[in-house]
Enzyme design. Structure first.
Site, short mmCIF file in Angstrom:
data_model
loop_
_atom_site.label_atom_id
_atom_site.label_comp_id
_atom_site.label_asym_id
_atom_site.label_seq_id
_atom_site.Cartn_x
_atom_site.Cartn_y
_atom_site.Cartn_z
N ASP A 1 -7.14 6.78 9.01
CA ASP A 1 -6.96 5.96 10.08
C ASP A 1 -6.36 5.40 10.78
O ASP A 1 -6.27 4.51 11.41
CB ASP A 1 -7.13 4.66 8.57
CG ASP A 1 -5.89 4.52 8.27
OD1 ASP A 1 -4.77 5.11 8.57
OD2 ASP A 1 -6.09 3.80 6.87
N HIS B 1 -1.84 4.17 7.78
CA HIS B 1 -0.86 4.66 6.42
C HIS B 1 -0.79 5.92 6.73
O HIS B 1 -1.36 6.92 7.13
CB HIS B 1 -1.94 4.41 5.49
CG HIS B 1 -2.27 2.53 5.41
ND1 HIS B 1 -3.39 2.53 6.28
CD2 HIS B 1 -1.68 2.04 4.74
CE1 HIS B 1 -3.51 0.97 5.67
NE2 HIS B 1 -2.77 0.91 4.68
N SER C 1 0.80 -1.17 -0.03
CA SER C 1 -0.37 0.04 0.21
C SER C 1 0.78 1.40 -0.28
O SER C 1 0.51 2.34 -0.78
CB SER C 1 -1.23 -0.06 1.13
OG SER C 1 -0.33 0.22 2.17
#
Length: 273
Positions: A248, A251, A87
């Site tokens: 969140d 990240h 990611s």
């Protein structure tokens, strides 16, 4: 898998809250990061797309300059930048394509070299080092000039033995180097900076991630690549900086990714030279 559950729950809640995912839409990891693939010109314009005739077409995105003439670059051979990993290679948590690490990196390379740069992203959100062999196979037909890999966090999350994860990374680097491609690797970040992970779990994942980063650096060097120690050069900047995290809390945000790109860019330029 308490860390995994925490990350997944926070990410699913943050998508709609941050406006990246429409309210009520079904959550899909791969659908959230904006794509920035395409060609970027030395003045920052992009992404442009190659047509069947070889010309570059398209309009600038975000704050990119609008005065470039794509036709002037239609015969220029772009530098091809392949992005592999998880990611953090894809840019999960970025609010726009302009923030995606590959886009920021491509614009930096284009500005420094005076050449157009094409991004080819093969990273997969949620993947680990075991997926790199597949990503390498997918990337080679693009004939990249340099490959950038960022991977490791998900292997810590999934409790993959660090030596196995680092060995799989080394094998991917070796496969790229066998094709005479320069490879720059951002090692696993220090996950101990992620405040939402409660103690003592945060200490455990922090230690695990730092051990993995050291093993990654050894494997990358042995395979002929260049390792950039993200855990030491970038992660400390994230302490007490919620603005560097996505909604969140796990990240990076766009500004957070920009710090990682700043560490990677000099090595990517050196590899191209």
């Amino acid at each position: 898998r308490p860390a995994s559950s925490l990350i997944e729950a926070a990410a699913m809640a943050a998508g709609p809250a941050s406006g990246i995912l429409p309210e009520g839409a079904e959550f899909a990891w791969q659908a959230v990061p904006p794509s920035g693939d395409g060609i970027y010109l030395p003045d920052g314009t992009g992404p442009l797309q190659r047509t069947s005739t070889g010309t570059s077409t398209g309009t600038p995105t975000g704050t990119a300059p609008v005065d470039a003439d794509p036709a002037a670059w239609r015969d220029a051979t772009p530098v091809v930048l392949a992005l592999l990993g998880d990611s953090t290679a894809v840019g999960y948590g970025c609010a726009s394509a302009d923030e995606v690490p590959g886009v920021v990196l491509a614009r930096g390379v284009a500005a420094a070299t005076g050449r157009p740069v094409r991004i080819a992203t093969h990273g997969v959100v949620g993947s680990g080092a075991a997926d790199l062999a597949r990503q390498v196979t997918a990337a080679l037909p693009d004939a990249p000039d340099v490959a950038v890999i960022v991977v490791g966090s998900n292997d810590v999350r999934d409790r993959i033995p660090p030596r196995r994860s680092a060995r799989q990374l080394g094998q991917a680097v070796a496969a790229l180097r066998a094709q005479r491609l320069p490879v720059v690797v951002g090692t696993c970040p220090d996950l101990g900076v992620i405040a939402p992970i409660p103690q003592p779990l945060r200490r455990v994942v922090g230690l695990w991630s730092r051990v993995l980063a050291r093993l990654q650096a050894r494997q990358v060097a042995a395979a002929g690549g260049v390792a950039v120690p993200i855990d030491r050069l970038v992660s400390p900047d994230f302490y007490g900086r919620p603005d560097l995290f996505y909604a969140d809390g796990f990240h990076p945000s766009g500004p957070g990714y920009a710090k990682a790109v700043a560490a990677l860019l000099p090595q990517v330029l050196a590899a191209l030279r």
